[in-house]
Design an enzyme around this catalytic site. Structure first.
Site, PDB file in Angstrom:
ATOM      1  N   VAL A  65       0.810  -1.216   0.000  1.00 18.05           N
ATOM      2  CA  VAL A  65       0.000   0.000   0.000  1.00 18.05           C
ATOM      3  C   VAL A  65       0.848   1.273   0.000  1.00 18.05           C
ATOM      4  O   VAL A  65       0.326   2.360  -0.248  1.00 18.05           O
ATOM      5  CB  VAL A  65      -0.973   0.026   1.192  1.00 18.05           C
ATOM      6  CG1 VAL A  65      -1.983  -1.098   1.082  1.00 18.05           C
ATOM      7  CG2 VAL A  65      -0.232  -0.029   2.522  1.00 18.05           C
ATOM      8  N   ASN A  91      -5.931  -1.096   7.236  1.00 22.20           N
ATOM      9  CA  ASN A  91      -5.381  -1.854   8.358  1.00 22.20           C
ATOM     10  C   ASN A  91      -3.891  -2.138   8.219  1.00 22.20           C
ATOM     11  O   ASN A  91      -3.213  -2.371   9.224  1.00 22.20           O
ATOM     12  CB  ASN A  91      -6.148  -3.170   8.500  1.00 22.20           C
ATOM     13  CG  ASN A  91      -5.470  -4.134   9.449  1.00 22.20           C
ATOM     14  OD1 ASN A  91      -5.532  -3.969  10.672  1.00 22.20           O
ATOM     15  ND2 ASN A  91      -4.793  -5.134   8.901  1.00 22.20           N
ATOM     16  N   SER A 143      -4.183   3.340  16.603  1.00 21.55           N
ATOM     17  CA  SER A 143      -3.585   2.636  17.736  1.00 21.55           C
ATOM     18  C   SER A 143      -3.607   3.537  18.956  1.00 21.55           C
ATOM     19  O   SER A 143      -3.555   4.775  18.838  1.00 21.55           O
ATOM     20  CB  SER A 143      -2.132   2.254  17.423  1.00 21.55           C
ATOM     21  OG  SER A 143      -1.468   1.762  18.576  1.00 21.55           O
ATOM     22  N   TYR A 156       6.155   4.547  14.847  1.00 18.98           N
ATOM     23  CA  TYR A 156       4.809   3.964  14.841  1.00 18.98           C
ATOM     24  C   TYR A 156       3.803   4.921  15.488  1.00 18.98           C
ATOM     25  O   TYR A 156       2.703   5.135  14.959  1.00 18.98           O
ATOM     26  CB  TYR A 156       4.847   2.637  15.594  1.00 18.98           C
ATOM     27  CG  TYR A 156       3.560   1.851  15.582  1.00 18.98           C
ATOM     28  CD1 TYR A 156       3.163   1.140  14.447  1.00 18.98           C
ATOM     29  CD2 TYR A 156       2.744   1.804  16.709  1.00 18.98           C
ATOM     30  CE1 TYR A 156       1.980   0.406  14.438  1.00 18.98           C
ATOM     31  CE2 TYR A 156       1.568   1.075  16.717  1.00 18.98           C
ATOM     32  CZ  TYR A 156       1.194   0.378  15.580  1.00 18.98           C
ATOM     33  OH  TYR A 156       0.029  -0.349  15.579  1.00 18.98           O
ATOM     34  N   ALA A 158       4.017   8.175  15.771  1.00 17.96           N
ATOM     35  CA  ALA A 158       3.830   9.332  14.894  1.00 17.96           C
ATOM     36  C   ALA A 158       2.925   8.989  13.722  1.00 17.96           C
ATOM     37  O   ALA A 158       2.055   9.783  13.336  1.00 17.96           O
ATOM     38  CB  ALA A 158       5.191   9.824  14.394  1.00 17.96           C
ATOM     39  N   LYS A 160       0.597   6.643  13.582  1.00 15.17           N
ATOM     40  CA  LYS A 160      -0.782   6.428  14.020  1.00 15.17           C
ATOM     41  C   LYS A 160      -1.436   7.732  14.464  1.00 15.17           C
ATOM     42  O   LYS A 160      -2.652   7.914  14.283  1.00 15.17           O
ATOM     43  CB  LYS A 160      -0.814   5.396  15.147  1.00 15.17           C
ATOM     44  CG  LYS A 160      -0.417   3.993  14.702  1.00 15.17           C
ATOM     45  CD  LYS A 160      -1.322   3.451  13.603  1.00 15.17           C
ATOM     46  CE  LYS A 160      -1.034   1.992  13.292  1.00 15.17           C
ATOM     47  NZ  LYS A 160      -1.951   1.433  12.267  1.00 15.17           N
ATOM     48  N   ILE A 189      -3.217  -6.052  21.618  1.00 20.17           N
ATOM     49  CA  ILE A 189      -4.043  -7.077  20.991  1.00 20.17           C
ATOM     50  C   ILE A 189      -3.168  -8.275  20.634  1.00 20.17           C
ATOM     51  O   ILE A 189      -2.010  -8.114  20.224  1.00 20.17           O
ATOM     52  CB  ILE A 189      -4.733  -6.534  19.719  1.00 20.17           C
ATOM     53  CG1 ILE A 189      -5.535  -5.262  20.037  1.00 20.17           C
ATOM     54  CG2 ILE A 189      -5.633  -7.598  19.090  1.00 20.17           C
ATOM     55  CD1 ILE A 189      -6.680  -5.440  21.003  1.00 20.17           C
TER      56      ILE A 189
END
Length: 248
Positions: A65, A91, A143, A156, A158, A160, A189
């Site tokens: 993506v 996702n 998140s 990660y 930044a 999200k 999770i």
């Protein structure tokens, strides 16, 4: 009785495992035609076969993506097969953890590319289809890290946080076409990503969860199912946290 999403078409990026796979299953159970994308062809094939067991049409597309060409191919193949797109679930995501002062440029860039640029590219491409249809749902998997930060995950967190901002801006821009844009922000999770955490870091996170346990992909997917359905027609620009109380 017709199923809740019968006749609708959903794309789930990163749909071959973890939260994405659980989301794809929920949408398939509700009767949607499901398109799943991922980088691992073998894993994607296994997920596609599993989803076919729910009785609806399924399409698997190998795609990165973060690459505009791959995004355009994914969207075009979906249109060619199903003629419409009703739900997009952004996702796809990765982690490349390191302390801020030790983080490599390429690890920052790749995480931002997949987790944020990828969602932007997918949203831009799919929004054009939904605008012509005068309706649709875009659901971003953010998140808790994007709201509260997480040591060792500056890239990660930044990405999200940026995804939450993208959600709100897109919700305002696309509302005139009845396109609803929302985000779901999971906490800790049980996924491959969580399994890769060092035991000490995992236990430290778990100690902050008031419910005292790790969540399941299905528990996140049920919230996505709600946002994709007819019960969420007056919701847009929202961030729904699914984290056992980790962030309130």
């Amino acid at each position: 009785m017709p199923k809740a999403l019968e006749g609708r078409v959903a794309i789930v990026t990163g749909g071959s495992r973890g939260i994405g796979r659980a989301v794809a299953q929920c949408l398939a159970e509700d009767g949607a035609a499901v398109v799943v994308s991922g980088l691992d062809a073998a894993r994607l094939e296994a997920a596609t076969k599993e989803l076919e067991g729910f009785g609806g049409p399924v399409l698997g597309v190998v795609a990165d993506v973060a690459r505009r060409e791959d995004v355009e191919r994914l969207v075009n193949q979906t249109k060619e097969r199903f003629a419409r797109i009703d739900v997009l679930v952004n996702n796809a995501g990765i982690t490349r953890d390191a302390l801020l002062v030790r983080m490599k440029d390429e690890d920052w860039d790749r995480v931002l590319d997949v987790n944020l640029r990828g969602a932007f590219l997918m949203t831009r491409a799919v929004a054009k289809v939904m605008m012509r249809q005068k309706g649709g749902r875009i659901i971003n998997i953010a998140s808790a890290a994007g709201a509260m930060g997480n040591p060792g995950q500056a890239n990660y967190s930044a990405a999200k946080a940026g995804l939450i901002g993208l959600t709100k801006a897109a919700a305002r821009e696309l509302s005139r076409w009845s396109i609803l844009v929302n985000a779901v922000a999971p906490g800790l999770i049980e996924t491959d990503m969580a399994a890769a955490l060092p035991a000490e870091a995992r236990e430290a996170l778990l100690a902050q969860v008031p419910l005292g346990r790790i969540g399941s992909g299905r528990e996140v997917a049920e919230v996505v199912r709600f946002l994709a359905g007819d019960g969420a027609t007056y919701m847009t620009g929202q961030v729904l946290h699914v984290n056992g109380g980790l962030y309130m």
